[in-house]
Design a protein around this motif. Sequence first.
Motif, PDB file in Angstrom:
ATOM      1  N   TRP A   1      -4.305  -3.678  11.754  1.00 29.34           N
ATOM      2  CA  TRP A   1      -5.556  -4.336  11.364  1.00 29.34           C
ATOM      3  C   TRP A   1      -6.290  -4.738  12.632  1.00 29.34           C
ATOM      4  CZ3 TRP A   1      -7.289  -9.436  12.070  1.00 29.34           C
ATOM      5  CH2 TRP A   1      -8.362  -9.856  11.263  1.00 29.34           C
TER       6      TRP A   1
ATOM      7  N   ARG B   1     -17.090 -11.025   7.468  1.00 30.77           N
ATOM      8  CA  ARG B   1     -17.320 -11.605   6.154  1.00 30.77           C
ATOM      9  C   ARG B   1     -18.710 -11.222   5.639  1.00 30.77           C
ATOM     10  NH1 ARG B   1     -14.605 -15.334   9.314  1.00 30.77           N
ATOM     11  NH2 ARG B   1     -12.663 -16.147   8.414  1.00 30.77           N
TER      12      ARG B   1
ATOM     13  N   TRP C   1     -10.194 -12.305  -1.268  1.00 24.64           N
ATOM     14  CA  TRP C   1      -9.657 -11.557  -0.132  1.00 24.64           C
ATOM     15  C   TRP C   1      -8.148 -11.319  -0.276  1.00 24.64           C
ATOM     16  CZ3 TRP C   1      -6.046 -14.864   1.494  1.00 24.64           C
ATOM     17  CH2 TRP C   1      -6.257 -16.218   1.178  1.00 24.64           C
ATOM     18  N   TYR C   2      -7.477 -12.186  -1.061  1.00 24.77           N
ATOM     19  CA  TYR C   2      -6.038 -12.059  -1.235  1.00 24.77           C
ATOM     20  C   TYR C   2      -5.657 -10.808  -2.027  1.00 24.77           C
ATOM     21  CZ  TYR C   2      -7.556 -14.090  -5.629  1.00 24.77           C
ATOM     22  OH  TYR C   2      -8.219 -14.316  -6.782  1.00 24.77           O
ATOM     23  N   LYS C   3      -6.656 -10.148  -2.602  1.00 26.36           N
ATOM     24  CA  LYS C   3      -6.383  -8.915  -3.340  1.00 26.36           C
ATOM     25  C   LYS C   3      -6.203  -7.726  -2.412  1.00 26.36           C
ATOM     26  CE  LYS C   3      -8.694 -10.185  -7.656  1.00 26.36           C
ATOM     27  NZ  LYS C   3      -9.745  -9.814  -8.636  1.00 26.36           N
ATOM     28  N   GLY C   4      -6.341  -7.970  -1.112  1.00 26.31           N
ATOM     29  CA  GLY C   4      -6.087  -6.898  -0.162  1.00 26.31           C
ATOM     30  C   GLY C   4      -7.271  -5.986   0.040  1.00 26.31           C
ATOM     31  N   LEU C   5      -7.016  -4.890   0.721  1.00 24.04           N
ATOM     32  CA  LEU C   5      -8.047  -3.918   1.076  1.00 24.04           C
ATOM     33  C   LEU C   5      -8.101  -2.888  -0.041  1.00 24.04           C
ATOM     34  CD1 LEU C   5      -6.958  -3.601   4.808  1.00 24.04           C
ATOM     35  CD2 LEU C   5      -8.619  -5.179   3.793  1.00 24.04           C
ATOM     36  N   ASP C   6      -9.087  -3.035  -0.929  1.00 29.24           N
ATOM     37  CA  ASP C   6      -9.021  -2.291  -2.191  1.00 29.24           C
ATOM     38  C   ASP C   6      -9.697  -0.931  -2.160  1.00 29.24           C
ATOM     39  OD1 ASP C   6     -11.586  -4.140  -4.109  1.00 29.24           O
ATOM     40  OD2 ASP C   6     -11.695  -2.921  -2.279  1.00 29.24           O
TER      41      ASP C   6
ATOM     42  N   TYR D   1       0.839  -1.188   0.000  1.00 27.57           N
ATOM     43  CA  TYR D   1       0.000   0.000   0.000  1.00 27.57           C
ATOM     44  C   TYR D   1       0.875   1.239   0.000  1.00 27.57           C
ATOM     45  CZ  TYR D   1      -3.538  -3.313   1.648  1.00 27.57           C
ATOM     46  OH  TYR D   1      -4.367  -4.393   1.774  1.00 27.57           O
TER      47      TYR D   1
ATOM     48  N   PHE E   1     -12.286  -7.997  10.794  1.00 24.35           N
ATOM     49  CA  PHE E   1     -13.199  -7.858   9.666  1.00 24.35           C
ATOM     50  C   PHE E   1     -14.416  -8.746   9.848  1.00 24.35           C
ATOM     51  CE2 PHE E   1     -12.768 -11.200   6.166  1.00 24.35           C
ATOM     52  CZ  PHE E   1     -12.351 -12.205   7.021  1.00 24.35           C
TER      53      PHE E   1
ATOM     54  N   LEU F   1      -1.705 -11.477   3.999  1.00 25.39           N
ATOM     55  CA  LEU F   1      -3.088 -11.932   3.995  1.00 25.39           C
ATOM     56  C   LEU F   1      -3.166 -13.453   4.086  1.00 25.39           C
ATOM     57  CD1 LEU F   1      -3.043  -9.361   1.479  1.00 25.39           C
ATOM     58  CD2 LEU F   1      -5.272  -9.409   2.543  1.00 25.39           C
TER      59      LEU F   1
ATOM     60  N   TYR G   1      -1.000  -6.681  -5.087  1.00 25.56           N
ATOM     61  CA  TYR G   1      -1.475  -7.792  -4.280  1.00 25.56           C
ATOM     62  C   TYR G   1      -0.925  -9.089  -4.847  1.00 25.56           C
ATOM     63  CZ  TYR G   1      -4.972  -8.292  -8.003  1.00 25.56           C
ATOM     64  OH  TYR G   1      -5.597  -8.451  -9.216  1.00 25.56           O
TER      65      TYR G   1
END
Lengths: 107, 123
Positions: B47, B52, B106-111, A36, B50, A91, A49
Amino acid sequence: DIQLTQSPSFLSASVGDRVTITCRASQDVSNYLAWYQQKPGKAPKVLIYSASTLQSGVPSRFSGSGSGTQFTLTISSLQPEDFATYHCQQLKSYPLTFGGGTKVEIK
Amino acid sequence: EVHLVESGGGLVQPGRSLRLSCSASGFNFGDYAMSWVRQAPGKGLEWLGFIRSKAFGGTTENAASVKGRFSISRDDSKSIAYLQMNSLETEDTAVYYCTRSESASWYKGLDSWGQGTLVTVSS
């Protein structure tokens, strides 16, 4: 918990420089790692990612590599708008920890 | 366009409670997991946990550092996520961000991130 250690914590660079930031995980996180960018007073935004996949809209001068416990974020030619703080996040498992951040400042 | 707007921050005394809200728009809120992340002044990101999406059970994961004090919930009918914070401590002083991630990716991170809301815990 998985600890992420970023290095350096601070770096000073010039426009046009190639910059590399490292993120080391205390356990294997496979490729479940995101990067990020955060500018002062702003929320972070995801750049990369899955360790090496560029988020849509992110300039191609940004790239990521690595797997397991060692990862790098590279900016091939630093631009004025790239001066910011960079964070890595794993993650792979909960809690989804962040590294301590790397602040990139103008030399 | 995706918008996440946090509200509910402010000055609160130690030991008191506060509930933050995150109002979402521009996407199908019910399809996404929602997370909370905080940043203490001059510090890195932490963090907090979260929730789901309902399709993935609607369950939560929380950081150990706040487990038992903080809880996350959601109201899909209103497109709002909440962070309930109890027994607040001075160390909870931070900017609190609401974020989203794709439930199945979810592996794409916090978008997407909100602009953040400042919580100051002080007597």
